[in-house]
Design an enzyme around this catalytic site. Structure first.
Site, short mmCIF file in Angstrom:
data_model
loop_
_atom_site.label_atom_id
_atom_site.label_comp_id
_atom_site.label_asym_id
_atom_site.label_seq_id
_atom_site.Cartn_x
_atom_site.Cartn_y
_atom_site.Cartn_z
N LYS A 131 -22.73 -9.92 -17.96
CA LYS A 131 -23.07 -11.17 -18.48
C LYS A 131 -24.56 -11.97 -18.08
O LYS A 131 -25.03 -11.50 -16.79
CB LYS A 131 -22.04 -12.19 -17.90
N TYR B 289 -20.08 -11.23 -8.84
CA TYR B 289 -21.37 -11.30 -8.17
C TYR B 289 -21.28 -10.20 -7.02
O TYR B 289 -20.45 -10.09 -6.29
CB TYR B 289 -21.55 -12.71 -7.35
N THR C 245 -21.97 -10.52 -13.29
CA THR C 245 -23.06 -11.41 -13.92
C THR C 245 -24.49 -11.05 -13.24
O THR C 245 -24.76 -10.62 -12.11
CB THR C 245 -22.50 -12.80 -13.06
#
Length: 348
Positions: free
Chosen positions: A219, A130, A156
């Site tokens: 992702k 992150y 992500t």
């Protein structure tokens, strides 16, 4: 009682985990419709099995970015494994190595990247990132992961803000005092996670590329438009994911989104999937629709909650056996024989 299928592990975890931990792992956003649709969507896909095909010898191995794994199921990034088992992510790493598959370690691990590496030296590990407002923290994590031998970086992309998970709000979810986000100690207030950077854009792929030589995987992609952008920005892989239904409620099931993503990338990058995998036949359906590999999130946590490393290995072994059997019954002796011809969408 013998554990026969993944729902047995789910039932055990629900019974024995503290309510606040179970609710956190189980939570979806808002009404949980996307979380539930991830599972239901598989029921609308039917096999077109072939018969009288020699399936006496089966090959279920596959490769992720050139690295061979024993079968096309890896462990998705999920946070706070110590809520499920005292050894946390160390047990997860050991189970993945024992089963010769890939484990994606989360930024929000309750063990350090170093502890995870030392627990299972030589295992195939990717690091999920992150990006926080404090870019220095993210930069240090990326460089540490590469130095420790992680094999890829998984960004992500679907969490500029945390989705509204009603049970967590009701429970006032917070990590117990004895647990820490080991990779981020002191970097931000864990319960609020308010330091996620909502200004992240595609241009930050170039920033990440300047920090590391690791392959970059995105992702959280659910559309052909974003799949095309990912390819254009030079990533090596895409994980079709809706964060287990924990972010935007009302989005597509990942198995439904997979089709347009696969068509968009035209095999230029590898495409993976997470969300809703509960049986070996689900794995086969995902591969038939173009996924190279799938990743399990909640079922991995249920395995940990059952017996730690041993329980997670059992979850993976059940999926492996079910996948092999489904392949054989569908008429495929190797992963290379799986294709779109094998499935059809129900008319109902």
């Amino acid at each position: 009682m013998a554990m026969v299928c993944l729902s047995d592990f789910e039932n055990h975890a629900k019974k024995y985990l503290p309510k606040i931990a179970w609710d956190f792992f189980a939570a979806g956003a808002d009404e949980c419709s996307t979380r539930d649709e991830n599972i239901l969507a598989y029921k609308r896909i039917r096999f077109r099995p072939r018969v009288l095909r020699d399936v006496s010898m089966m090959d279920i191995t596959t490769k992720l970015l050139g690295a061979e794994i024993s079968f096309p199921v890896g462990i998705a990034p999920t946070g706070f494994h110590q809520l499920a088992w005292p050894d946390g992510e160390k047990s997860t790493a050991r189970a993945a190595k024992a089963m010769n598959t890939c484990y994606i370690a989360s930024t929000y691990s309750t063990c350090t990247l170093e502890e995870i590496s030392e627990a299972a030296p030589g295992g195939l590990r990717w690091f999920q990132l992150y990006i926080h407002r404090n870019r220095t923290v993210s930069q240090q994590l990326v460089q540490q992961a590469e130095a420790l031998g992680f094999n890829a970086l998984v960004l992500t992309a679907d969490l500029p803000y945390t989705g509204k998970r009603r049970d967590d709000v009701r429970n006032g979810f917070c990590l117990p005092p004895h647990m820490k986000l080991k990779n981020l100690e002191g970097a931000f207030e864990v319960c609020k996670m308010s330091l996620l950077d909502p200004s992240v854009t595609w241009n930050d792929i170039y920033w990440l590329r300047s920090l590391t030589n690791l392959p970059i995987i995105i992702k959280g992609i659910l559309t052909k438009e974003d799949a095309e952008l990912a390819v254009r920005h030079g990533v090596q892989g895409i994980i079709v994911s809706n964060h287990g239904g924990r972010q935007l409620d009302g989005g597509p099931a990942t198995i439904d989104a997979l089709v347009e993503v696969v068509e968009a990338v035209q095999r230029r990058v590898e495409v993976y999937l997470d969300g809703g995998i509960r049986k070996g036949s689900d794995v086969l359906k995902a591969l038939a629709l173009g996924a190279k590999c799938v990743f399990i999130g909640r079922p991995a946590l249920w395995g940990l909650a059952y017996k730690g490393e041993e329980g997670l290995q059992e979850v993976l072994r059940i999926l492996q056996d079910e996948f092999r059997l489904s392949m054989a019954l569908a008429g495929c002796a190797s992963v290379s024989e799986i294709g779109r011809h094998l499935v059809e969408f129900s008319k109902l």
